[in-house]
Design a protein around this motif. Sequence first.
Motif, mmCIF file in Angstrom:
data_model
loop_
_atom_site.group_PDB
_atom_site.id
_atom_site.type_symbol
_atom_site.label_atom_id
_atom_site.label_comp_id
_atom_site.label_asym_id
_atom_site.label_seq_id
_atom_site.Cartn_x
_atom_site.Cartn_y
_atom_site.Cartn_z
ATOM 1 N N ALA A 1 0.855 -1.195 0.000
ATOM 2 C CA ALA A 1 0.000 0.000 0.000
ATOM 3 C C ALA A 1 0.890 1.244 0.000
ATOM 4 O O ALA A 1 1.997 1.214 0.539
ATOM 5 C CB ALA A 1 -0.892 -0.007 1.232
ATOM 6 N N PRO A 2 0.424 2.336 -0.604
ATOM 7 C CA PRO A 2 1.236 3.548 -0.637
ATOM 8 C C PRO A 2 1.651 4.004 0.765
ATOM 9 O O PRO A 2 0.869 3.863 1.708
ATOM 10 C CB PRO A 2 0.298 4.587 -1.277
ATOM 11 N N ALA A 3 2.867 4.526 0.847
ATOM 12 C CA ALA A 3 3.390 5.081 2.102
ATOM 13 C C ALA A 3 3.239 4.107 3.264
ATOM 14 O O ALA A 3 2.735 4.470 4.329
ATOM 15 C CB ALA A 3 2.690 6.405 2.427
ATOM 16 N N SER A 4 3.615 2.869 3.057
ATOM 17 C CA SER A 4 3.549 1.901 4.167
ATOM 18 C C SER A 4 4.883 1.184 4.282
ATOM 19 O O SER A 4 4.949 -0.036 4.202
ATOM 20 C CB SER A 4 2.393 0.920 3.968
ATOM 21 N N GLU A 5 5.951 1.983 4.446
ATOM 22 C CA GLU A 5 7.290 1.409 4.624
ATOM 23 C C GLU A 5 7.252 0.362 5.742
ATOM 24 O O GLU A 5 6.607 0.584 6.766
ATOM 25 C CB GLU A 5 8.294 2.510 5.013
ATOM 26 N N GLY A 6 7.931 -0.739 5.531
ATOM 27 C CA GLY A 6 7.924 -1.800 6.550
ATOM 28 C C GLY A 6 6.733 -2.729 6.384
ATOM 29 O O GLY A 6 6.724 -3.838 6.882
ATOM 30 N N ASP A 7 5.727 -2.227 5.675
ATOM 31 C CA ASP A 7 4.559 -3.011 5.287
ATOM 32 C C ASP A 7 3.807 -3.693 6.413
ATOM 33 O O ASP A 7 3.333 -4.815 6.282
ATOM 34 C CB ASP A 7 4.915 -4.031 4.197
ATOM 35 N N PHE A 8 3.688 -2.985 7.519
ATOM 36 C CA PHE A 8 2.854 -3.479 8.617
ATOM 37 C C PHE A 8 1.417 -3.677 8.116
ATOM 38 O O PHE A 8 0.758 -4.669 8.425
ATOM 39 C CB PHE A 8 2.908 -2.457 9.756
ATOM 40 N N LEU A 9 0.963 -2.735 7.283
ATOM 41 C CA LEU A 9 -0.415 -2.826 6.770
ATOM 42 C C LEU A 9 -0.588 -4.085 5.916
ATOM 43 O O LEU A 9 -1.641 -4.718 5.927
ATOM 44 C CB LEU A 9 -0.768 -1.582 5.937
ATOM 45 N N GLY A 10 0.463 -4.402 5.163
ATOM 46 C CA GLY A 10 0.404 -5.593 4.312
ATOM 47 C C GLY A 10 0.285 -6.870 5.123
ATOM 48 O O GLY A 10 -0.439 -7.797 4.764
ATOM 49 N N ILE A 11 0.991 -6.913 6.253
ATOM 50 C CA ILE A 11 0.936 -8.103 7.113
ATOM 51 C C ILE A 11 -0.465 -8.217 7.722
ATOM 52 O O ILE A 11 -1.041 -9.302 7.804
ATOM 53 C CB ILE A 11 1.993 -8.022 8.257
ATOM 54 N N MET A 12 -1.007 -7.052 8.137
ATOM 55 C CA MET A 12 -2.377 -7.079 8.684
ATOM 56 C C MET A 12 -3.355 -7.601 7.634
ATOM 57 O O MET A 12 -4.284 -8.354 7.943
ATOM 58 C CB MET A 12 -2.815 -5.668 9.098
ATOM 59 N N SER A 13 -3.130 -7.205 6.389
ATOM 60 C CA SER A 13 -4.030 -7.627 5.309
ATOM 61 C C SER A 13 -4.033 -9.146 5.179
ATOM 62 O O SER A 13 -5.078 -9.777 4.993
ATOM 63 C CB SER A 13 -3.593 -6.994 3.981
ATOM 64 N N ILE A 14 -2.843 -9.740 5.289
ATOM 65 C CA ILE A 14 -2.752 -11.205 5.186
ATOM 66 C C ILE A 14 -3.524 -11.850 6.344
ATOM 67 O O ILE A 14 -4.160 -12.893 6.189
ATOM 68 C CB ILE A 14 -1.269 -11.665 5.221
ATOM 69 N N GLY A 15 -3.491 -11.201 7.509
ATOM 70 C CA GLY A 15 -4.250 -11.702 8.661
ATOM 71 C C GLY A 15 -5.752 -11.711 8.374
ATOM 72 O O GLY A 15 -6.465 -12.616 8.797
ATOM 73 N N CYS A 16 -6.201 -10.689 7.625
ATOM 74 C CA CYS A 16 -7.635 -10.636 7.280
ATOM 75 C C CYS A 16 -7.981 -11.797 6.343
ATOM 76 O O CYS A 16 -9.059 -12.401 6.460
ATOM 77 C CB CYS A 16 -7.968 -9.304 6.610
ATOM 78 N N VAL A 17 -7.067 -12.115 5.431
ATOM 79 C CA VAL A 17 -7.282 -13.244 4.515
ATOM 80 C C VAL A 17 -7.396 -14.530 5.334
ATOM 81 O O VAL A 17 -8.286 -15.360 5.119
ATOM 82 C CB VAL A 17 -6.105 -13.355 3.496
ATOM 83 N N MET A 18 -6.494 -14.659 6.303
ATOM 84 C CA MET A 18 -6.505 -15.870 7.143
ATOM 85 C C MET A 18 -7.845 -16.005 7.855
ATOM 86 O O MET A 18 -8.490 -17.061 7.811
ATOM 87 C CB MET A 18 -5.369 -15.812 8.180
ATOM 88 N N GLU A 19 -8.277 -14.944 8.502
ATOM 89 C CA GLU A 19 -9.496 -15.045 9.311
ATOM 90 C C GLU A 19 -10.718 -15.340 8.433
ATOM 91 O O GLU A 19 -11.548 -16.185 8.782
ATOM 92 C CB GLU A 19 -9.694 -13.759 10.121
ATOM 93 N N ASN A 20 -10.807 -14.661 7.289
ATOM 94 C CA ASN A 20 -11.954 -14.927 6.404
ATOM 95 C C ASN A 20 -12.006 -16.399 6.001
ATOM 96 O O ASN A 20 -13.054 -17.040 6.039
ATOM 97 C CB ASN A 20 -11.832 -14.083 5.123
ATOM 98 N N MET A 21 -10.844 -16.924 5.608
ATOM 99 C CA MET A 21 -10.819 -18.320 5.137
ATOM 100 C C MET A 21 -11.114 -19.279 6.284
ATOM 101 O O MET A 21 -11.804 -20.283 6.120
ATOM 102 C CB MET A 21 -9.469 -18.637 4.490
ATOM 103 N N TRP A 22 -10.590 -18.954 7.441
ATOM 104 C CA TRP A 22 -10.752 -19.819 8.614
ATOM 105 C C TRP A 22 -12.227 -19.908 8.993
ATOM 106 O O TRP A 22 -12.768 -20.983 9.271
ATOM 107 C CB TRP A 22 -9.915 -19.256 9.759
ATOM 108 N N LEU A 23 -12.912 -18.750 8.997
ATOM 109 C CA LEU A 23 -14.331 -18.740 9.370
ATOM 110 C C LEU A 23 -15.161 -19.574 8.396
ATOM 111 O O LEU A 23 -16.041 -20.337 8.804
ATOM 112 C CB LEU A 23 -14.858 -17.301 9.425
#
Length: 233
Positions: free
Chosen positions: A135-157
Amino acid sequence: MDGVMKLIRNRHSDRVPFDETRKIADHDLSQILEAGRWAPTAHNMQNFQIVVVDDRILLSAIGAISRPISEVFVRENYQQLSFSEEELAKRKVGLLGTMFPSYMRNPEAAIPPKGMPTMPAPVLLFVLYDPRRRAPASEGDFLGIMSIGCVMENMWLVADSLEIGFHVVSSMSAPQVAREIKNILDIPEPLQIAFACRLGYPAVPQGKYLRVRRDIEDFAHRNRFGAAFQSKR
Ligand SMILES: Cc1cc2nc3c(=O)[nH]c(=O)nc-3n(C[C@H](O)[C@H](O)[C@H](O)COP(=O)(O)O)c2cc1C
């Protein structure tokens, strides 16, 4: 609302052997992927790829990779273990010691084996993180890691709603293991295995185990940090 809450509360980890003779139907796998597809991701970058492995030869090649036991994991895990249900209920965080092999319950006394096998499963899912889709202006990509967590939870449910067991196996994303898996599955750089999970139908019903959570007042604050959140209902 009740249905969603029920699904969220009942979602659980299936750390059990799966019935190897029972395949997961493609339409169920597609539903799980559809849930991942609609996950929120930072800036809608959809920074992931998913490899679904259901080929027996590939499954056994991956299953044969020895997952090294991390000394750091053994040490830090031990600090988070509870040794009775009463202790866990009081701590409200962490896991029961009985869920782990003896060398993890008494790391001072026991010599850990060199590596761990992976319990077989009819399907392994590898969710790959794509650092190019940041995502723009997300050095270190913390937001990207959170996004993967959302993918995990959706699939898990959705897996849970289909009564398909879901077991995250983080040691498959450890660098040494991930390198071998990437080779087997032809996963190119710069994709990284964000997480891997086993999917399947539990071969034996999972015995009831105590699942604990902190209470809302342990983490929620009203208006200012430290001010108690008390439900107005
Ligand atoms: C990012 C992440 C990594 C996890 N890694 C593992 C793992 O390697 N092995 C495992 O058995 N469970 C793993 N879990 C499952 C958690 O231990 C589990 O969700 C937590 O103990 C709560 O239990 P519950 O899923 O039954 O509610 C992981 C969960 C998350 C969100």
